[in-house]
Design a protein around this motif. Structure first.
Motif, short mmCIF file in Angstrom:
data_model
loop_
_atom_site.label_atom_id
_atom_site.label_comp_id
_atom_site.label_asym_id
_atom_site.label_seq_id
_atom_site.Cartn_x
_atom_site.Cartn_y
_atom_site.Cartn_z
N ILE A 13 0.83 -1.14 0.03
CA ILE A 13 0.02 0.23 0.06
C ILE A 13 0.79 1.13 -0.01
O ILE A 13 0.67 2.08 0.84
N GLY A 14 1.87 1.33 -0.90
CA GLY A 14 2.61 2.51 -1.20
C GLY A 14 4.16 2.52 -0.75
O GLY A 14 5.01 3.17 -1.36
N HIS A 15 4.29 1.54 0.27
CA HIS A 15 5.69 1.26 0.69
C HIS A 15 6.81 0.90 -0.25
O HIS A 15 7.87 1.70 -0.41
N SER A 16 6.30 0.23 -1.54
CA SER A 16 7.29 0.00 -2.48
C SER A 16 7.48 0.95 -3.38
O SER A 16 8.80 1.50 -3.56
N GLU A 17 6.66 1.81 -3.71
CA GLU A 17 6.92 3.18 -4.60
C GLU A 17 7.70 4.13 -3.71
O GLU A 17 8.44 4.77 -4.15
N ARG A 18 7.44 4.22 -2.39
CA ARG A 18 8.25 5.24 -1.65
C ARG A 18 9.57 4.84 -1.35
O ARG A 18 10.47 5.79 -1.77
N ARG A 19 9.79 3.67 -1.38
CA ARG A 19 11.28 3.10 -0.98
C ARG A 19 11.93 3.34 -2.34
O ARG A 19 13.35 3.38 -2.29
N MET A 20 11.35 2.83 -3.38
CA MET A 20 12.03 2.90 -4.78
C MET A 20 12.16 4.38 -5.15
O MET A 20 13.44 4.65 -5.70
N GLY A 21 11.27 5.25 -4.89
CA GLY A 21 11.47 6.83 -5.16
C GLY A 21 12.86 7.19 -4.51
O GLY A 21 13.44 8.06 -4.94
N GLU A 22 12.99 6.72 -3.17
CA GLU A 22 14.16 7.21 -2.43
C GLU A 22 15.42 7.09 -3.03
O GLU A 22 16.41 7.81 -2.87
N ARG B 279 -6.00 8.40 -13.75
CA ARG B 279 -5.17 9.60 -13.44
C ARG B 279 -4.76 9.81 -11.90
O ARG B 279 -3.65 10.61 -11.81
N ARG B 280 -5.69 9.66 -11.20
CA ARG B 280 -5.45 9.90 -9.84
C ARG B 280 -4.25 9.13 -9.39
O ARG B 280 -3.39 9.58 -8.50
N SER B 281 -4.59 7.77 -9.75
CA SER B 281 -3.29 6.78 -9.21
C SER B 281 -2.11 7.34 -9.73
O SER B 281 -1.18 7.14 -8.95
N LEU B 282 -1.93 7.55 -11.08
CA LEU B 282 -0.71 8.24 -11.56
C LEU B 282 -0.13 9.25 -10.68
O LEU B 282 1.14 9.30 -10.04
N GLU B 283 -1.04 10.45 -10.31
CA GLU B 283 -0.72 11.41 -9.75
C GLU B 283 0.01 11.18 -8.28
O GLU B 283 0.91 11.50 -7.70
N ASP B 284 -1.05 10.20 -7.83
CA ASP B 284 -0.54 9.75 -6.21
C ASP B 284 0.62 9.03 -6.33
O ASP B 284 1.60 9.29 -5.23
N SER B 285 0.89 8.25 -7.27
CA SER B 285 2.34 7.67 -7.47
C SER B 285 3.56 8.31 -7.58
O SER B 285 4.55 8.29 -6.95
N LEU B 286 3.29 9.58 -8.53
CA LEU B 286 4.39 10.47 -8.63
C LEU B 286 4.77 11.02 -7.18
O LEU B 286 6.17 11.31 -7.12
N VAL B 287 3.97 11.26 -6.47
CA VAL B 287 3.71 12.07 -5.22
C VAL B 287 4.77 11.15 -4.37
O VAL B 287 5.65 11.56 -3.42
N ARG B 288 4.30 9.89 -4.12
CA ARG B 288 5.07 8.75 -3.32
C ARG B 288 6.42 8.76 -3.83
O ARG B 288 7.32 8.38 -2.88
N MET B 289 6.78 8.65 -4.99
CA MET B 289 8.06 8.26 -5.44
C MET B 289 8.88 9.55 -5.57
O MET B 289 10.16 9.32 -5.50
N GLY B 290 8.29 10.91 -5.61
CA GLY B 290 9.06 11.92 -5.63
C GLY B 290 9.59 12.23 -7.00
O GLY B 290 10.73 12.74 -7.23
N LEU B 291 9.16 11.71 -8.23
CA LEU B 291 9.71 11.82 -9.40
C LEU B 291 8.75 12.61 -10.25
O LEU B 291 7.41 12.92 -9.97
N ASP B 292 9.53 13.02 -11.50
CA ASP B 292 8.71 13.87 -12.31
C ASP B 292 7.90 13.19 -13.38
O ASP B 292 7.10 13.91 -13.96
N ARG B 293 8.13 11.88 -13.66
CA ARG B 293 7.41 11.43 -14.61
C ARG B 293 7.62 9.89 -14.45
O ARG B 293 8.41 9.29 -13.76
N ILE B 294 6.72 8.97 -14.86
CA ILE B 294 6.80 7.69 -14.94
C ILE B 294 6.79 7.32 -16.42
O ILE B 294 6.29 7.75 -17.21
N ASP B 295 7.93 6.23 -16.68
CA ASP B 295 8.11 6.04 -18.15
C ASP B 295 7.03 4.99 -18.73
O ASP B 295 6.80 5.00 -19.87
#
Length: 317
Positions: free
Chosen positions: A47-56, A107-123
């Protein structure tokens, strides 16, 4: 370019057992140092931990030097954990998942993922686990992804699923770029050969093979009776097949994990494999196995013994 070996983010979310931030960070650092440049994750993983850790890890790396993918289909809604653990991952139940393949949901899911990861885009953006919601994913989710690709928000779109029949339909009826197939083309089973992989070749769709160890049974050379096959305890028949494969591998000075990593990439449709890894030791071992040459004679021997269904091995090995 994804690269032939990618880092799968499932274990970073606490899949099967808890994982602390420091161990996750060490695994990701070892992957980067070992040359891995494709990283796949999902909101579902922890529930978001993976995205956060990968973004770090990734947010401090040169953005053009890696490819990252995540997935849509589940929105994460905050809730009071009340001392409960998440249903699938070993993390506090701070959120619940809500299925949503609508345009707004994607669109909301993508926006939330970008916030969790701290990235400017997903490929790469995948429709995730859509087996029980396939009509919505095809009718609503795919057009939403296509729109994001047309706008230049993401570079490539597709789906990550295990149902080869539904994935074949998706490949034939849409204009996806890449699909992630979970467990459908491994050293133990190749159901993707019948229709799915031929459709991908015909439609010029790239395939990322996930679950190449079939949940663990192929991750060790001689699995024991408790080995997992596709998230369940392996049957005696599956276990016996794995041991027959191991015996032939031994005759060619190869381990089962080494063969399991090499096999999917023999097919012309498959461009990458992704491995879920939770610590530095797993990363280093997988890199060593992946980089170990496998003799072409192994595939011939496995086919001769009726242990491979792939008719293309002889020409591609």
């Amino acid at each position: 370019m994804m690269g032939q070996l990618g880092f799968g983010g499932g274990p970073l979310g606490g899949l099967f057992e808890p994982l602390d931030d420091a161990t996750a960070a060490e695994a990701l650092a070892a992957a980067w140092d070992g040359g891995i440049r494709y990283y796949d994750t999902s909101p579902h993983y922890g529930i978001g931990h993976s995205e956060r850790r990968m973004g770090e890890l990734l947010r401090d790396k040169p953005r053009d030097e890696f490819v990252v993918s995540t997935k849509v289909g589940r929105l994460l809604v905050p809730q009071d954990p009340q001392g409960r653990r998440d249903e699938t991952f070993h993390v506090p139940a701070t959120h619940r998942r809500v299925w949503d393949f609508s345009r707004d949901g994607v669109r909301r899911s993508l926006e939330d993922s970008l916030v969790r990861m701290g990235l400017d885009r997903i490929d790469v953006l995948y429709l995730h686990d859509a087996e029980q919601h396939f009509d919505d994913a095809l009718r609503l989710g795919y057009p939403a992804l296509a729109e994001l690709r047309a706008e230049g928000v993401v570079s490539a779109i597709g789906a990550g699923m295990y149902d080869v029949g539904q994935l074949t339909t998706l490949v034939r009826e849409t204009d996806v770029d890449v699909v992630m197939l979970a467990g459908g083309y491994t050293l133990l089973q190749q159901p993707a050969l019948d229709t799915f992989l031929p459709a991908c070749v015909e439609r010029n769709v790239s395939v990322v093979a996930a679950g190449v160890f079939n949940s663990g049974i192929l991750a060790t050379h001689r699995p024991d009776a408790n080995a997992k096959f596709d998230y369940r305890t392996a049957t005696p028949e599956i276990l016996a097949r794995a041991h027959r494969i191991a015996t032939i591998c031994e005759a060619h000075n190869v381990t089962v994990p080494q063969a399991a990593l090499a096999f999917p990439l023999l097919h012309p449709a498959i461009t990458s494999i992704v491995l879920g890894m939770r610590n530095r030791t797993e990363v280093e071992q997988n890199l060593a196995n992946f980089n170990t040459p496998v003799p072409p004679e192994l595939w011939t021997a496995l086919r001769t013994e009726g242990l491979l269904d792939d008719p293309q091995i002889a020409s591609n090995a």
